[in-house]
Design an enzyme around this catalytic site. Structure first.
Site, PDB file in Angstrom:
ATOM      1  N   ASN A 214       0.846  -1.194   0.000  1.00 55.89           N
ATOM      2  CA  ASN A 214       0.000   0.000   0.000  1.00 55.89           C
ATOM      3  C   ASN A 214       0.880   1.242   0.000  1.00 55.89           C
ATOM      4  O   ASN A 214       2.110   1.143  -0.068  1.00 55.89           O
ATOM      5  CB  ASN A 214      -0.950  -0.020   1.203  1.00 55.89           C
ATOM      6  CG  ASN A 214      -0.209  -0.181   2.508  1.00 55.89           C
ATOM      7  OD1 ASN A 214       0.567   0.678   2.915  1.00 55.89           O
ATOM      8  ND2 ASN A 214      -0.420  -1.321   3.174  1.00 55.89           N
ATOM      9  N   LYS A 296       9.354 -16.769 -10.366  1.00 54.94           N
ATOM     10  CA  LYS A 296       8.609 -15.692 -11.024  1.00 54.94           C
ATOM     11  C   LYS A 296       7.483 -16.275 -11.883  1.00 54.94           C
ATOM     12  O   LYS A 296       7.697 -17.182 -12.677  1.00 54.94           O
ATOM     13  CB  LYS A 296       9.547 -14.865 -11.905  1.00 54.94           C
ATOM     14  CG  LYS A 296       8.846 -13.722 -12.624  1.00 54.94           C
ATOM     15  CD  LYS A 296       9.819 -12.956 -13.522  1.00 54.94           C
ATOM     16  CE  LYS A 296       9.076 -11.897 -14.324  1.00 54.94           C
ATOM     17  NZ  LYS A 296      10.003 -11.170 -15.235  1.00 54.94           N
ATOM     18  N   LYS A 344     -14.235   1.022  14.594  1.00 49.37           N
ATOM     19  CA  LYS A 344     -12.948   0.328  14.693  1.00 49.37           C
ATOM     20  C   LYS A 344     -12.429   0.350  16.126  1.00 49.37           C
ATOM     21  O   LYS A 344     -11.920  -0.658  16.636  1.00 49.37           O
ATOM     22  CB  LYS A 344     -11.933   0.979  13.748  1.00 49.37           C
ATOM     23  CG  LYS A 344     -10.597   0.252  13.691  1.00 49.37           C
ATOM     24  CD  LYS A 344      -9.717   0.818  12.579  1.00 49.37           C
ATOM     25  CE  LYS A 344      -8.430   0.026  12.444  1.00 49.37           C
ATOM     26  NZ  LYS A 344      -7.592   0.513  11.318  1.00 49.37           N
ATOM     27  N   LYS A 348     -11.913  -3.237  18.136  1.00 50.77           N
ATOM     28  CA  LYS A 348     -10.532  -3.653  18.355  1.00 50.77           C
ATOM     29  C   LYS A 348     -10.026  -3.287  19.743  1.00 50.77           C
ATOM     30  O   LYS A 348      -8.848  -3.459  20.048  1.00 50.77           O
ATOM     31  CB  LYS A 348      -9.648  -3.069  17.255  1.00 50.77           C
ATOM     32  CG  LYS A 348     -10.198  -3.457  15.877  1.00 50.77           C
ATOM     33  CD  LYS A 348      -9.250  -3.322  14.738  1.00 50.77           C
ATOM     34  CE  LYS A 348      -9.911  -3.816  13.442  1.00 50.77           C
ATOM     35  NZ  LYS A 348      -9.002  -3.850  12.306  1.00 50.77           N
TER      36      LYS A 348
END
Length: 409
Positions: A214, A296, A344, A348
């Protein structure tokens, strides 16, 4: 609150300069020692005599008008100040600061000072949102310049919108808050505490040369670690992929490099029992390829199907396991910020949840600044406007320190 503090007040040429008289007066009433620099344009709106009477000191307007032959005035003032406050800060002075231009007494002094600088912008709404002004403000915030965001309402030009200088009373509160933070930091409230910070993005391998990741740069995590060190903590950084070099030379820091979400969980879990504060600033991949190829993967056909399986949720897992640990989570969102953040936090079992809208200008992945809201079980605790990630990190760790010690922030 401000007794004995030395504040250099810079006044620039906008209609909001009239508010500077009240601001100067209130600073003096709060016990501050105030010196004033006015730009030539500012003197068109309010007189030097007014500010001289209110500050009880000569007012500076000309770089070459040396009032004391024993010192160079702009250097002397730059060294003297505990804080430089520019109010109002016009688009012009903001641009000068961004590029380092020094063509008058104020801009020259701003370049010479090592004191913290605080700006209270004031301008037309279209000027304030102009891309150049936005870029300049972001650049200054990234350098650590503090901002007192302008208010919204009727402007002198006739427009209605954001751009009016914040009221003097609220600027005073911002100044007091700055000095209060400095005082708390000097006490090193996290001395003896062990802080673990995760940073960057995790890497989930498809094959030896490809992976899923990311946009997390690691900047926010490193900024939080620096703040924790400054407040006296022993700090461990557990970092995935980052765009910036790790701070390996910081005294008191242990650094561990990991790759995948599983690697990060194992590294955090290994130090969890001895952790006082865990800050989960890393962007951890939710899924990984079900199988990573040993070699690969060669191109074949017009499409490729990739099967993903869920990674361990590090934050949720540790939230369920925590005993005395203080747990801070992060949420990078694109919509419904508060709703997602509170959901959240509860799921959590976080003590604090730091949320930001990564689509906002000056916030999110890769930027040197951030804009965040901090929540606890009761809702919004603090909104931190655009500031350098170092400044945001300090806010977060100071808040954590106050929660651990039971002090008010």
């Amino acid at each position: 609150m401000l007794t004995g503090k030395k504040i250099l007040l810079g006044i620039t040429g906008g209609i909001a300069a009239f508010k500077a008289a009240s601001l100067c007066s209130k600073l003096v009433q709060q016990g501050a020692e105030v010196r004033v620099i006015m730009t030539e344009s500012a003197t068109k709106f309010i007189t030097e005599l007014t500010l001289q009477a209110l500050s009880k000191h000569p007012v500076y307007t000309d770089t070459f008008d040396e009032k004391n032959p024993q010192v160079i005035a702009h250097i002397d003032l730059a060294d003297w100040a505990d804080l430089v406050l520019v109010a109002p800060a016009t688009a012009n002075i903001i641009a000068k600061m961004a590029v380092g231009l020094a063509d008058d007494m104020l801009s020259t002094t701003l370049l010479a000072t090592e004191a913290k600088i605080m700006l209270a912008p004031a301008m037309n709404v279209h000027m304030y949102t102009h891309p150049t002004v936005t870029r300049n403000l972001a650049e200054l915030a990234a350098r650590g310049v503090l901002m007192v965001e302008p208010g919204s309402g009727q402007l002198a030009c006739g427009y209605t919108g954001k751009g009016r200088m914040e009221e003097p009373e609220n600027i005073i509160l911002a100044v007091e808050a700055y000095f209060a933070r400095e005082k708390r930091a000097a006490k090193r409230p996290l001395a003896g505490r062990k802080v673990v910070v995760t940073a960057g993005g995790t890497v989930e391998r498809l094959d030896p040369v490809r992976y899923i990741t990311n946009d997390s740069s690691g900047k926010m995590g490193f900024a939080i670690a620096k703040a924790a060190l400054d407040l006296g903590a022993e700090v461990t950084i557990i970092a995935g992929r980052t765009d910036v070099a790790p701070p390996l030379n910081w005294a008191g820091l242990t650094f561990t490099r990991v790759e995948s979400a599983q690697d990060m969980y194992e590294a955090v879990n290994a130090v969890w029992a001895d952790t006082d504060i865990l800050v989960k600033a890393a962007a951890v991949a939710d899924y990984r390829p079900k199988q990573a190829a040993e070699h690969k993967i060669k191109k074949s056909g017009d499409s490729m199907t990739l099967e993903l399986v869920k990674n361990i949720d590090i934050l949720e897992t540790l939230g369920q396991k925590k005993k005395a640990q203080f747990l801070i989570g992060f949420a990078a969102e694109t919509d419904h910020l508060e709703q997602h953040a509170m959901d959240k936090l509860r799921r959590k079992n976080c003590d604090l949840l730091v949320a930001n809208d990564v689509t906002a200008e000056g916030a999110g992945f890769g930027a040197d600044t951030n804009i965040v809201n901090v929540y606890d079980a009761n809702g919004l605790v603090e909104s931190i406007p655009r500031a350098s990630k170092d400044e945001v990190g300090l806010h977060i760790m100071e808040l954590a320190a106050t929660r651990l010690t039971g002090e008010s922030k």
